[in-house]
Design a protein around this motif. Structure first.
Motif, PDB file in Angstrom:
ATOM      1  N   LYS A  70       0.875  -1.174   0.000  1.00  8.62           N
ATOM      2  CA  LYS A  70       0.000   0.000   0.000  1.00  8.62           C
ATOM      3  C   LYS A  70       0.913   1.225   0.000  1.00  8.62           C
ATOM      4  O   LYS A  70       1.892   1.258   0.744  1.00  8.62           O
ATOM      5  N   TRP A  94       0.735  -6.413   9.553  1.00  3.86           N
ATOM      6  CA  TRP A  94      -0.515  -6.755   8.869  1.00  3.86           C
ATOM      7  C   TRP A  94      -0.861  -8.231   9.090  1.00  3.86           C
ATOM      8  O   TRP A  94      -1.992  -8.574   9.434  1.00  3.86           O
ATOM      9  N   ARG A  98      -4.246  -9.491  10.794  1.00  2.00           N
ATOM     10  CA  ARG A  98      -5.221 -10.249   9.995  1.00  2.00           C
ATOM     11  C   ARG A  98      -5.486 -11.596  10.680  1.00  2.00           C
ATOM     12  O   ARG A  98      -6.625 -12.045  10.769  1.00  2.00           O
ATOM     13  N   ILE A 148     -22.375  -2.714  13.070  1.00  2.00           N
ATOM     14  CA  ILE A 148     -20.954  -3.089  13.201  1.00  2.00           C
ATOM     15  C   ILE A 148     -20.519  -3.026  14.672  1.00  2.00           C
ATOM     16  O   ILE A 148     -19.759  -3.873  15.144  1.00  2.00           O
ATOM     17  N   THR A 281     -19.091   1.682   3.612  1.00  2.00           N
ATOM     18  CA  THR A 281     -19.105   0.948   2.346  1.00  2.00           C
ATOM     19  C   THR A 281     -20.442   0.222   2.130  1.00  2.00           C
ATOM     20  O   THR A 281     -21.033   0.307   1.052  1.00  2.00           O
ATOM     21  N   ARG A 346      -1.657   0.926  -5.100  1.00  2.00           N
ATOM     22  CA  ARG A 346      -0.526   0.071  -4.746  1.00  2.00           C
ATOM     23  C   ARG A 346       0.760   0.766  -5.151  1.00  2.00           C
ATOM     24  O   ARG A 346       0.750   1.659  -6.009  1.00  2.00           O
ATOM     25  N   PRO A 405     -15.269  -5.440  -6.560  1.00  2.00           N
ATOM     26  CA  PRO A 405     -15.661  -4.418  -5.583  1.00  2.00           C
ATOM     27  C   PRO A 405     -14.996  -4.627  -4.224  1.00  2.00           C
ATOM     28  O   PRO A 405     -14.852  -3.675  -3.450  1.00  2.00           O
ATOM     29  N   ARG A 411      -4.929  -9.168   0.274  1.00  2.00           N
ATOM     30  CA  ARG A 411      -5.501  -7.999   0.950  1.00  2.00           C
ATOM     31  C   ARG A 411      -6.981  -7.810   0.610  1.00  2.00           C
ATOM     32  O   ARG A 411      -7.519  -6.709   0.746  1.00  2.00           O
ATOM     33  N   CYS A 413     -11.045  -7.844   0.898  1.00  5.35           N
ATOM     34  CA  CYS A 413     -11.831  -7.328   2.019  1.00  5.35           C
ATOM     35  C   CYS A 413     -12.170  -8.433   3.017  1.00  5.35           C
ATOM     36  O   CYS A 413     -12.820  -9.421   2.662  1.00  5.35           O
TER      37      CYS A 413
HETATM   38  C1  HEM Z   1     -19.976  -3.239   0.345  1.00  4.29           C
HETATM   39  C2  HEM Z   1     -19.142  -3.242   1.356  1.00  4.29           C
HETATM   40  C3  HEM Z   1     -17.645  -3.235   1.257  1.00  4.29           C
HETATM   41  C4  HEM Z   1     -16.836  -2.948   0.191  1.00  4.29           C
HETATM   42  C5  HEM Z   1     -17.247  -2.525  -1.220  1.00  4.29           C
HETATM   43  C6  HEM Z   1     -15.473  -3.101   0.638  1.00  4.29           C
HETATM   44  C7  HEM Z   1     -14.363  -2.939  -0.172  1.00  4.29           C
HETATM   45  C8  HEM Z   1     -13.070  -3.251   0.227  1.00  4.29           C
HETATM   46  C9  HEM Z   1     -11.930  -3.272  -0.663  1.00  4.29           C
HETATM   47  C10 HEM Z   1     -11.957  -2.937  -2.145  1.00  4.29           C
HETATM   48  C11 HEM Z   1     -10.848  -3.631   0.069  1.00  4.29           C
HETATM   49  C12 HEM Z   1      -9.422  -3.813  -0.446  1.00  4.29           C
HETATM   50  C13 HEM Z   1      -8.580  -2.577  -0.229  1.00  4.29           C
HETATM   51  C14 HEM Z   1      -7.216  -2.700  -0.897  1.00  4.29           C
HETATM   52  O1  HEM Z   1      -6.904  -3.729  -1.482  1.00  4.29           O
HETATM   53  O2  HEM Z   1      -6.472  -1.715  -0.840  1.00  4.29           O
HETATM   54  C15 HEM Z   1     -11.286  -3.794   1.438  1.00  4.29           C
HETATM   55  C16 HEM Z   1     -10.468  -4.127   2.487  1.00  4.29           C
HETATM   56  C17 HEM Z   1     -10.893  -4.160   3.790  1.00  4.29           C
HETATM   57  N1  HEM Z   1     -12.197  -4.086   4.226  1.00  4.29           N
HETATM   58 FE1  HEM Z   1     -13.845  -3.901   3.090  1.00  4.29          FE
HETATM   59  N2  HEM Z   1     -15.487  -3.448   1.960  1.00  4.29           N
HETATM   60  C18 HEM Z   1     -16.775  -3.559   2.379  1.00  4.29           C
HETATM   61  C19 HEM Z   1     -17.217  -3.913   3.631  1.00  4.29           C
HETATM   62  C20 HEM Z   1     -16.390  -4.114   4.728  1.00  4.29           C
HETATM   63  C21 HEM Z   1     -16.845  -4.451   6.054  1.00  4.29           C
HETATM   64  C22 HEM Z   1     -18.298  -4.678   6.448  1.00  4.29           C
HETATM   65  C23 HEM Z   1     -15.724  -4.516   6.842  1.00  4.29           C
HETATM   66  C24 HEM Z   1     -15.596  -4.813   8.306  1.00  4.29           C
HETATM   67  C25 HEM Z   1     -16.524  -5.359   9.025  1.00  4.29           C
HETATM   68  C26 HEM Z   1     -14.589  -4.209   6.002  1.00  4.29           C
HETATM   69  C27 HEM Z   1     -13.294  -4.166   6.438  1.00  4.29           C
HETATM   70  C28 HEM Z   1     -12.200  -4.156   5.598  1.00  4.29           C
HETATM   71  C29 HEM Z   1     -10.822  -4.263   6.068  1.00  4.29           C
HETATM   72  C30 HEM Z   1     -10.362  -4.326   7.516  1.00  4.29           C
HETATM   73  C31 HEM Z   1     -10.012  -4.281   4.935  1.00  4.29           C
HETATM   74  C32 HEM Z   1      -8.500  -4.415   4.882  1.00  4.29           C
HETATM   75  C33 HEM Z   1      -8.147  -5.882   4.767  1.00  4.29           C
HETATM   76  C34 HEM Z   1      -6.657  -6.150   4.696  1.00  4.29           C
HETATM   77  O3  HEM Z   1      -5.914  -5.369   4.105  1.00  4.29           O
HETATM   78  O4  HEM Z   1      -6.266  -7.206   5.228  1.00  4.29           O
HETATM   79  N3  HEM Z   1     -15.025  -3.990   4.726  1.00  4.29           N
HETATM   80  N4  HEM Z   1     -12.650  -3.585   1.495  1.00  4.29           N
END
Ligand code: HEM
Length: 464
Positions: A70, A94, A98, A148, A281, A346, A405, A411, A413
């Motif tokens: 990142k 990380w 995780r 949440i 989101t 990235r 999405p 990495r 979601c």
């Molecule tokens: C429609 C709903 C959601 C969308 C569109 C979404 C989208 C994303 C995307 C695109 C990433 C990747 C980011 C990257 O690669 O730079 C991400 C990562 C992440 N999302 Fe979601 N998200 C959603 C819901 C949620 C929810 C409900 C949670 C927590 C309860 C969440 C927590 C996270 C976390 C902590 C990461 C980082 C994961 C990591 O790097 O290990 N997201 N999300």
């Protein structure tokens, strides 16, 4: 083949910064249409490249993921906001975060949270009456904050705190909107925007601290985990000394802190990350879905039928909403047209080759859902809302990363299953009782950390 990817000309002071800030969504798509798979952009002090081919996206996010990280934007705002939380941390930090968080997101635990999601959704819409006009985005953001906090922090949040979170999201979001002048003004300069941003972070952290305070000393009490006994199956084999411990994220993190594996600061970063990433989101995905359904009555009718069937079994469960297949297609199609996260960033850790070009170490890569999801190269008639694009046959005809999405690779979601279940439960709860009719102007969009409507989203509520 030329060594430098093609790209649009910019002005001498701001490069392409102004074009991007004026209309980020139109600008990125025009770049993809004019310049192809890899587009060079001048958006600030570092070289930036837009990737528009799903094959390159797969390479960056999955196949060669270890070559990328990142990016650090030399901009303290993001760090101040999310610090070492899961979304931004790298390397061993990380991996540790995780691994710690995974049990809280285990499929069985998520399934067991359906009841809590349904209860919050029910009591939220109990306040709606026939003929009311609500700002749907705000309503859904309030609802998803409550969900949440209960589901992942094993705590309740009162209406006043929910309001405080919402009011402070505005200055946070504003700080991440594209603005070429930002490179000229450091973060420590007390501009109005920087002061409001700092104040908003302080307020959000105090809400988080309040929740942690309320939960202090209960991190080994199984009754705090709203996944209840159904969720306990994920906790390990019989006889495991931790088998009966609560697995909501906050309990897990508090125990890690007690073992000396987390500082108070890590804990706070993680909670702020989850609070923000875990509600805005999903609220946006649902807002766009309701907007599209309002404009497509036939699709709405089909969602309503599935919703009625799901609620006919009593309190909603994961099983009851599993059959809502058409609703799932609608959600996919909404996130294709309006991806809540519209671009990922990235940074290559070393020089890499993409689309035949050498991309230098340390440059910024933009991998944009918005651009790829609306490209004619991967979708027929891409501007048209067509949930039937998501039949398995049609889906299999497209490259894997024509739709991402939730990101991809290591990495991806962590909240994907949680948010899809939550979205279906909220759709079932609302669509079984109400039809929402959009009464606002043509939707206009604003790019910040996520893609927001640029105005309130007035919906008239009609009891069915
Ligand atoms: C429609 C709903 C959601 C969308 C569109 C979404 C989208 C994303 C995307 C695109 C990433 C990747 C980011 C990257 O690669 O730079 C991400 C990562 C992440 N999302 Fe979601 N998200 C959603 C819901 C949620 C929810 C409900 C949670 C927590 C309860 C969440 C927590 C996270 C976390 C902590 C990461 C980082 C994961 C990591 O790097 O290990 N997201 N999300």
């Amino acid at each position: 083949m030329s060594v430098t990817p093609p790209g649009p000309l910019g002005d001498p002071l701001f490069g392409n910064g102004r074009q991007f800030a004026d209309d980020p969504f139109g600008f990125l798509r025009a770049c993809a249409d004019s310049y192809g798979d890899v587009v060079r952009l001048d958006l600030g002090p570092r070289e930036t490249y837009l990737l528009t081919n799903p094959a390159d996206v797969e390479r960056v996010l999955v196949a060669d993921a270890e070559r990328y990280r990142k990016p650090q934007f030399g901009d303290d705002a993001m760090d101040t906001l999310l610090g070492d939380g899961l979304l931004l941390s790298e390397g061993e930090t990380w991996q540790r975060q995780r691994t710690l968080a995974n049990p809280a997101f285990h499929n069985r635990r998520i399934g067991a949270l359906a009841g809590v999601m349904a209860d919050h959704a029910e009591s939220h819409v109990a306040e709606w009456s026939d003929g009311d006009v609500v700002d749907l985005q705000l309503e859904l953001a309030r609802l998803t904050v409550k969900i949440i906090v209960t589901a992942m922090f094993g705590a309740d949040i009162d209406d006043e705190e929910v309001k405080t979170v919402q009011e402070n999201l505005e200055p946070l979001g504003a700080r991440f909107e594209p603005d070429p002048r930002r490179y000229l003004i450091p973060d420590w300069v007390p501009t109005r925007e920087n002061r409001e941003f700092d104040a908003a972070i302080d307020t959000l952290e105090s809400v988080i601290d309040g929740i942690v305070e309320r939960r202090r000393g209960t991190e080994r009490d199984p009754s705090v985990d709203p996944a209840g006994p159904d969720g306990t199956g994920v906790r390990g084999p019989p006889g495991d000394p931790d088998a009966d411990l609560p697995m909501d994220l906050l309990s897990v993190l508090l125990r890690a802190r007690d073992r000396g594996e987390q500082t108070d600061e890590n804990l706070r970063d993680e909670l702020v990350t989850m609070l923000l990433a875990g509600h805005d989101t999903t609220a946006l995905a649902l807002t766009y879905a309701f907007y599209l359904l309002s404009n497509h009555p036939e699709a709405r009718g089909r969602v309503e039928s599935e919703a009625e069937e799901a609620v006919s079994t009593g309190r909603l469960t994961a099983d009851a909403v599993r059959g809502m297949e058409y609703t799932e297609r609608v959600l996919n199609e909404s996130m294709r047209l309006y991806p809540p996260v519209y671009t990922l960033f990235r940074e290559p850790k070393l020089d890499v080759k993409l689309g035949g070009y050498r991309i230098p170490e340390g440059s910024a890569l933009m991998v944009s859902q918005w651009v790829i999801h609306r490209s004619e190269r991967w979708y027929d008639d891409p501007e048209t809302f067509d949930p039937d694009r998501w039949t398995s046959k049609r889906r299999s005809q497209r490259p894997r990363f024509a739709f991402f999405p939730f990101g991809g690779g290591p990495r991806h979601c962590i909240g994907k299953a949680f948010s899809l279940l939550e979205a279906k439960i909220i759709l079932a709860t609302i669509c079984s009782r109400f039809a929402l009719d959009y009464e606002g102007p043509d939707l206009s969009l604003r790019g910040s950390l996520t893609m927001h409507p640029n105005h309130p989203v007035p919906m008239r509520i009609r009891e069915r």
